[in-house]
Design a protein around this motif. Structure first.
Motif, short mmCIF file in Angstrom:
data_model
loop_
_atom_site.label_atom_id
_atom_site.label_comp_id
_atom_site.label_asym_id
_atom_site.label_seq_id
_atom_site.Cartn_x
_atom_site.Cartn_y
_atom_site.Cartn_z
N ALA A 41 36.65 34.54 40.04
CA ALA A 41 35.47 34.68 41.16
C ALA A 41 35.14 33.60 41.94
CB ALA A 41 34.29 35.13 40.08
N SER A 42 35.86 32.49 41.64
CA SER A 42 35.45 31.13 42.31
C SER A 42 36.11 31.33 43.72
CB SER A 42 36.27 29.95 41.85
OG SER A 42 37.52 30.19 41.67
N ALA A 43 36.58 32.04 44.08
CA ALA A 43 37.29 32.16 45.59
C ALA A 43 36.37 32.57 46.51
CB ALA A 43 38.25 33.50 45.69
N ILE A 44 35.27 33.57 46.10
CA ILE A 44 34.05 33.76 47.11
C ILE A 44 33.32 32.50 47.12
CG2 ILE A 44 32.19 35.07 47.26
CD1 ILE A 44 33.56 37.32 46.26
N VAL A 45 32.94 31.81 46.28
CA VAL A 45 31.97 30.77 46.15
C VAL A 45 32.81 29.62 46.96
CG1 VAL A 45 30.69 29.15 44.68
CG2 VAL A 45 30.69 31.70 43.97
N ALA A 46 33.93 29.25 46.66
CA ALA A 46 34.54 28.22 47.07
C ALA A 46 34.67 28.41 48.59
CB ALA A 46 35.86 27.84 46.48
N LEU A 47 35.03 29.36 48.99
CA LEU A 47 35.60 29.53 50.44
C LEU A 47 34.29 30.03 51.40
CD1 LEU A 47 39.07 31.40 49.86
CD2 LEU A 47 38.65 29.04 50.51
N LEU A 48 33.00 30.26 50.70
CA LEU A 48 31.96 30.79 51.55
C LEU A 48 31.83 30.11 52.70
CD1 LEU A 48 30.38 33.23 51.61
CD2 LEU A 48 28.92 32.34 50.21
N PRO A 49 31.73 28.78 52.73
CA PRO A 49 31.46 27.76 53.87
C PRO A 49 32.57 27.91 54.92
CG PRO A 49 31.23 26.43 51.91
CD PRO A 49 31.95 27.79 51.64
N ALA A 73 35.33 44.70 38.42
CA ALA A 73 35.65 45.30 39.67
C ALA A 73 34.76 45.25 40.70
CB ALA A 73 35.53 46.84 38.89
N GLY A 74 33.41 44.92 40.42
CA GLY A 74 32.54 44.81 41.46
C GLY A 74 32.96 43.38 42.22
N PHE A 75 33.29 42.17 41.62
CA PHE A 75 33.85 41.21 42.25
C PHE A 75 35.14 41.37 43.04
CE2 PHE A 75 31.15 37.38 41.07
CZ PHE A 75 31.53 36.72 42.03
N ALA A 76 35.99 42.04 42.57
CA ALA A 76 37.38 42.55 43.25
C ALA A 76 36.96 43.43 44.67
CB ALA A 76 38.21 43.38 42.19
N LEU A 77 35.88 44.19 44.46
CA LEU A 77 35.38 44.81 45.70
C LEU A 77 34.71 44.02 46.68
CD1 LEU A 77 35.00 47.70 47.27
CD2 LEU A 77 32.90 47.94 45.94
N ALA A 78 34.01 43.05 46.25
CA ALA A 78 33.30 42.38 47.13
C ALA A 78 34.24 41.39 47.96
CB ALA A 78 32.09 41.65 46.24
N ALA A 79 35.14 40.91 46.97
CA ALA A 79 36.38 39.85 47.65
C ALA A 79 37.02 40.54 48.73
CB ALA A 79 37.33 39.13 46.65
N ALA A 80 37.40 41.84 48.43
CA ALA A 80 38.27 42.52 49.41
C ALA A 80 37.54 42.82 50.80
CB ALA A 80 38.60 44.01 48.71
N VAL A 81 36.16 43.12 50.60
CA VAL A 81 35.35 43.47 51.91
C VAL A 81 34.97 42.26 52.41
CG1 VAL A 81 33.27 44.30 52.41
CG2 VAL A 81 34.36 45.25 50.71
N ILE A 82 34.99 41.05 51.90
CA ILE A 82 34.47 39.76 52.75
C ILE A 82 35.78 39.41 53.26
CG2 ILE A 82 33.76 37.43 52.23
CD1 ILE A 82 32.32 38.41 49.89
N GLY A 83 37.00 39.48 52.94
CA GLY A 83 38.12 39.26 53.38
C GLY A 83 38.35 39.84 54.71
N ALA A 84 37.99 41.17 54.86
CA ALA A 84 38.50 42.19 55.80
C ALA A 84 37.33 42.19 56.77
CB ALA A 84 38.54 43.48 55.44
N SER A 85 36.03 41.69 56.59
CA SER A 85 34.96 41.65 57.46
C SER A 85 34.67 40.81 58.28
CB SER A 85 33.69 41.94 56.62
OG SER A 85 32.60 42.07 57.43
N SER A 86 34.30 40.98 59.52
CA SER A 86 33.57 39.95 60.60
C SER A 86 32.28 40.18 60.93
CB SER A 86 34.66 40.16 61.86
OG SER A 86 34.45 41.15 62.35
#
Length: 545
Positions: A242-250, A300-313
């Motif tokens: 889960a740290s991927a989202i928090v660490a890479l958010l900037p 599962a929710g975090f996996a979905l969120a990470a996939a969406v954030i990685g693909a979204s602009s």
């Protein structure tokens, strides 16, 4: 017997406790400042360094001290006045934050200097957290504990929903130094609340454990508690992924959605808003779902969120995904914390919580570094997609290592032990002490007896016994002898005082199997070595229980 946790209590019920209420509100102010400071540090690093890895290391530098020092902090929390420990930690963080403000205002700080300051603030957090989390159980009753833990998460995430946005505004209009100054001021409310709190803590008649012994006792307790081991491992996996989202958010805010510090603050605010929703719904979800189901939903929710954030602009789409991630974050972490507290007696709860934090925040620190390196080599979007896949692995692990059920154990002291009168004049540090207990067991009861002794061994070693053995007399096969050692007499007394009401079932069942005319005989002996013929060969004391 295990009793289900009372899940129907309102999440607001702990606020009826005046001490908890005052410290909770003061913590909100402190958390608000910490989040403003976090925005300032992350955006300052993104401004003074072009390395994605250095940006991710801001998160790692804050969480790494928690992994490194939490166990020692947990031993301190169990050995010293928790209020004073927390007050000392708050004063230390205030001083560090004030220095960071000064250096940033004078433009005397570079990337590594910024990491050093955030690392020191993380050290203060590492000292504070075990005492704070263990103190929740000192302020409220066990029935209110799940609600209090969720309320703490909700309070933090109330500030998360607005703090980063405020931080973004401050950084955009006045610079990072102003954000650091706001954090410095935020410590005063909590320091005042802690100064006023006068906990009614019982005083032990035994001398305080040395730090090394206390740490070893905490490690031993957790290692001999299989359910705690499962929680720690699942917490590590959750932190790692889960740290991927928090660490890479900037970087997401700067590059993937082409925003600035205000965008970053708003996205963190969306994460916090989702977390508030997760905290509010946690009690209801505990009624409907098992602990393992909640953890699987969180992965599962975090996996979905990470996939969406990685693909979204799109800032809007990414923010909606962050709301899902925030809810899952609170559901998982508050559940882990509650299970640890409800599975641990008060004498070791600080150390158990510190080990949980070491595992979880260690996973976050390792994940922040790992995902930062991955993003620098393969792009932030690919790093988020890879983390999404690894989160699904964390979900699958639950089929092999499921979470223990949310149950409230009676972990109050058993209080059956009375220190016996001794014929020898020994000091508290005298030892080693050898304990021998004689049982007379019928052959028809052997299978049950041996099964109970397996649990007995775990309890003994968990509470500090060494060299535990079970022997059978060759001349009198009905006689079974349990033996164990403790380093000193005070360790023997401490070992017996650690027994809980939950352990009574095992002791009572063994007593029921004993066929002797009186209770099992307890021999308490002090070990001596034969050094020369003129010395006594062996000094021993045998005393009936």
């Amino acid at each position: 017997m295990d009793t289900p946790v009372a899940t129907r209590k309102s999440i607001l019920s702990p606020l009826g406790n005046s001490t908890f209420r005052s410290i909770w509100f003061a913590s909100i102010a402190s958390n608000l400042g910490g989040l403003i400071q976090g925005v300032g540090a992350a955006w300052m690093m993104a401004s003074i360094s072009t390395s994605e890895n250095m940006v991710a290391l801001v998160q790692a530098s804050t969480t790494l001290p928690i992994m490194l020092f939490s166990l020692a902090s947990g031993a301190i929390a169990d050995s010293f006045d928790r209020r004073r420990v927390m007050l000392s930690a708050q004063i230390f963080m205030f001083v560090v934050s004030a220095l960071l403000t000064t250096f940033a205002y004078l433009d005397l700080i570079g990337p590594w200097g910024l990491l050093a300051f955030t690392f020191m603030i993380g050290c203060g957090v590492a000292l504070n957290n075990p005492s704070w989390q263990a103190s929740v159980g000192d302020m409220v009753g066990r029935d209110d504990l799940p609600a209090a833990v969720s309320l703490n998460s909700m309070g933090f995430n109330i500030t998360r929903s607005v703090g980063p946005a405020i931080g973004g505004v401050i950084v955009a209009t006045a610079g990072a130094a102003a954000a650091f100054a706001a954090n410095s001021l935020s410590y005063f409310a909590l320091m005042y609340a802690l100064w006023r709190w006068k906990p009614d803590s019982g005083r032990s008649t035994l001398p305080r454990e040395r730090l090394g012994s206390a740490i070893a006792a905490g490690l031993r307790y957790v290692s001999m508690s299989p359910n705690l081991g499962k929680v720690l491992f699942r917490g590590f996996m959750f932190g790692l992924t889960a740290s991927a989202i928090v660490a890479l958010l900037p970087i997401v805010a700067r590059d993937l959605v082409d925003g600035g510090p205000l965008t970053y603050g708003l996205m963190l605010g969306a994460f916090g808003a989702g977390a508030i929703g997760g905290a509010v719904s946690s009690a209801r979800l505990r009624e409907l779902l098992s602990s393992e189901d909640i953890v699987r939903v969180s992965f599962a929710g975090f996996a979905l969120a990470a996939a969406v954030i990685g693909a979204s602009s799109s800032t809007l789409v990414s923010s909606l995904a962050l709301m899902i991630a925030g809810a899952c974050w609170v559901l998982a972490l508050s559940l882990f914390n509650t299970v640890v507290q409800l599975s641990t007696p008060r004498w070791v709860v600080g150390r158990a919580l510190s080990l949980y934090q070491t595992a979880t925040f260690g996973g976050m620190a390792a994940g922040s570094w790992m995902w930062g390196m991955f993003a620098e080599s393969y792009s932030p979007a690919n790093a988020l997609h890879a983390s999404s896949l690894l989160m699904l692995v964390g979900l699958a692990i639950g089929f092999r290592l499921p979470m223990p059920a949310m149950a409230s154990l009676d972990l109050n002291p058993l209080n059956r032990f009375n220190e016996p009168p001794l014929a020898l004049d020994i000091r508290p540090r005298s030892g080693p002490i050898v304990i021998q207990i004689d049982y007379e067991i019928d052959d028809s009861d052997l299978n049950v007896f041996l099964s109970l002794m397996i649990e007995r061994r775990r309890i003994r070693i968990r509470d500090g016994a060494r060299n535990w053995t079970l022997m059978r007399d060759l001349e009198n096969p009905h006689l079974w002898i349990e033996t164990y050692h403790t380093p000193t007499w005070v360790d023997y007394v401490r070992h017996n005082q650690r027994r809980t009401q939950q352990d009574a079932e095992n002791a009572d069942q063994l007593l029921a199997l004993h066929r002797g005319a009186s209770r099992p005989r307890v021999h308490r002996m002090i070990e001596r070595q034969a050094i020369s013929p003129s010395d006594d060969v062996f000094h021993q004391h045998i005393e009936p229980h």
